[in-house]
Design an enzyme around this catalytic site. Structure first.
Site, PDB file in Angstrom:
ATOM      1  N   SER A 136      14.980 -60.830 -44.968  1.00 52.48           N
ATOM      2  CA  SER A 136      15.683 -61.227 -46.192  1.00 52.48           C
ATOM      3  C   SER A 136      14.953 -62.316 -46.977  1.00 52.48           C
ATOM      4  CB  SER A 136      17.125 -61.654 -45.867  1.00 52.48           C
ATOM      5  OG  SER A 136      17.842 -60.565 -45.314  1.00 52.48           O
ATOM      6  N   LYS A 170       8.408 -49.860 -46.015  1.00 53.94           N
ATOM      7  CA  LYS A 170       9.193 -48.996 -45.108  1.00 53.94           C
ATOM      8  C   LYS A 170       9.162 -47.547 -45.623  1.00 53.94           C
ATOM      9  CE  LYS A 170      11.740 -53.018 -43.638  1.00 53.94           C
ATOM     10  NZ  LYS A 170      12.953 -53.605 -43.109  1.00 53.94           N
ATOM     11  N   GLU A 210      12.118 -52.096 -36.198  1.00 47.37           N
ATOM     12  CA  GLU A 210      12.704 -50.767 -36.399  1.00 47.37           C
ATOM     13  C   GLU A 210      12.035 -49.743 -35.500  1.00 47.37           C
ATOM     14  OE1 GLU A 210      12.249 -50.798 -40.657  1.00 47.37           O
ATOM     15  OE2 GLU A 210      13.767 -52.377 -40.757  1.00 47.37           O
ATOM     16  N   GLU A 241      10.175 -61.822 -37.087  1.00 53.03           N
ATOM     17  CA  GLU A 241      11.266 -61.221 -37.849  1.00 53.03           C
ATOM     18  C   GLU A 241      12.512 -61.147 -36.970  1.00 53.03           C
ATOM     19  OE1 GLU A 241       9.522 -58.650 -41.257  1.00 53.03           O
ATOM     20  OE2 GLU A 241       9.747 -57.383 -39.509  1.00 53.03           O
ATOM     21  N   GLY A 248      17.181 -57.074 -43.647  1.00 46.99           N
ATOM     22  CA  GLY A 248      18.010 -56.230 -44.501  1.00 46.99           C
ATOM     23  C   GLY A 248      19.464 -56.659 -44.562  1.00 46.99           C
ATOM     24  N   ASN A 307       6.329 -54.858 -46.904  1.00 47.49           N
ATOM     25  CA  ASN A 307       6.529 -53.668 -46.079  1.00 47.49           C
ATOM     26  C   ASN A 307       7.468 -52.742 -46.838  1.00 47.49           C
ATOM     27  OD1 ASN A 307       7.185 -51.754 -44.191  1.00 47.49           O
ATOM     28  ND2 ASN A 307       8.158 -53.167 -42.743  1.00 47.49           N
ATOM     29  N   HIS A 360       6.979 -53.266 -35.317  1.00 50.57           N
ATOM     30  CA  HIS A 360       8.129 -53.639 -36.148  1.00 50.57           C
ATOM     31  C   HIS A 360       9.418 -53.367 -35.375  1.00 50.57           C
ATOM     32  CE1 HIS A 360      11.068 -53.731 -39.387  1.00 50.57           C
ATOM     33  NE2 HIS A 360      10.184 -54.449 -40.056  1.00 50.57           N
TER      34      HIS A 360
HETATM   35  P1  13P Z   1      13.991 -57.323 -45.525  1.00 48.97           P
HETATM   36  O1  13P Z   1      13.103 -58.249 -46.314  1.00 48.97           O
HETATM   37  O2  13P Z   1      14.506 -56.175 -46.335  1.00 48.97           O
HETATM   38  O3  13P Z   1      15.061 -58.073 -44.789  1.00 48.97           O
HETATM   39  O4  13P Z   1      13.053 -56.638 -44.402  1.00 48.97           O
HETATM   40  C1  13P Z   1      12.254 -57.436 -43.599  1.00 48.97           C
HETATM   41  C2  13P Z   1      11.321 -56.573 -42.825  1.00 48.97           C
HETATM   42  O5  13P Z   1      11.710 -55.850 -41.939  1.00 48.97           O
HETATM   43  C3  13P Z   1       9.892 -56.612 -43.216  1.00 48.97           C
HETATM   44  O6  13P Z   1       9.101 -55.974 -42.251  1.00 48.97           O
END
Ligand code: 13P
Length: 251
Positions: free
Chosen positions: A214, A11, A98, A168, A174, A9, A96
């Protein structure tokens, strides 16, 4: 046997040039990865170009979100799943954390988006996961069950063949704070159980459940060694071709 899925992803990163550069670097590095499906999810504006650059490769293309329906019309700013398909996508990420946290995504909109994605013959990667406070108060499973039941409501066991679940935990995204393999396994087993209850044993057994939060080259193998971890949804470590390729080639 469930075929693992390793999805990146991206982002809101990478302008067109950089996206193309990353994809061209990635292609040869994962060309022999037949043990899993490889998916990348760049921003909307580069999808068509990336799709053209991926022709003949084993890398599949996902969008990061979609509209709640496919009827063309007055929906300024939205992109219908059929348009994503038209741009070369085979997958779309929905729900997601976010989007849930900052853009008003609800279990109901996740449900609509999943149905719209299926209607456009896309595979939907449906994200679920609890916040830290929810885990610490012992509510992680309730939260995830509610998200699953809401997000998959009305879908048949057949529909679930084109659904992938991504677990997740929000506290792991992150932050560099990966769930332990045991924590991941525990929740993945719980998720499979929930799907068994709502959609039957076959749907549960066939469901790919990805872990996200992560994921890095040095923790992917232990995560993948868990029986109910069927892949990963990778954020930060998917942005560099070399590190994403190491994750794809985890074995
Ligand atoms: P990270 O791997 O940067 O922690 O992000 C995970 C994520 O949100 C994938 O959709």
């Amino acid at each position: 046997m469930r075929k693992p899925v390793i999805a990146g992803n991206w982002k809101m990163f990478k302008l067109l040039n950089e996206a193309v550069e990353t994809v061209l670097a990635l292609k040869p590095l994962v060309a022999n990865a037949n043990h899993c499906e490889v998916v990348i999810a760049p921003v909307f504006t580069v999808l068509k170009t990336i799709s053209d650059r991926l022709e003949g490769s084993n890398i599949k293309l996902a969008a990061q979100d979609c509209a709640i329906q496919n009827d063309f019309g007055a929906h300024t700013g939205e992109v219908a799943p059929v348009m994503l398909k038209d741009a070369g996508c085979s997958h779309v990420i929905v729900g997601h954390s976010e989007r849930r946290q900052f853009y008003g995504e609800t279990d109901e909109s996740v449900n609509w988006k999943s149905m719209a994605a299926l209607a456009a013959e896309l595979t939907a990667i449906v994200c679920v996961g609890e916040h830290l406070a929810e885990r610490e108060s012992g509510n992680a499973e309730d939260v995830v069950r509610t998200q699953l039941e809401g997000g998959l409501s009305g879908l048949t066991a057949n529909d679930l063949e084109r659904i992938i679940i991504a677990y997740e935990p929000v506290w792991a995204i992150g932050t560099g704070k990966t769930a332990t393999p045991e924590q991941a396994q525990e929740m993945h087993g719980f998720i499979r159980n929930c799907i068994g209850n709502t959609h039957g044993e076959n749907a549960a057994e066939g469901m790919r459940i990805l872990y996200g939060g992560s994921v890095k080259p040095d923790n992917i193998s232990t995560l993948m060694s868990q029986p109910d971890v069927d892949g990963a949804l990778v954020g930060g470590a998917s942005l560099e071709a070399e590190s994403f390729a190491k994750i794809v080639n985890y074995r």
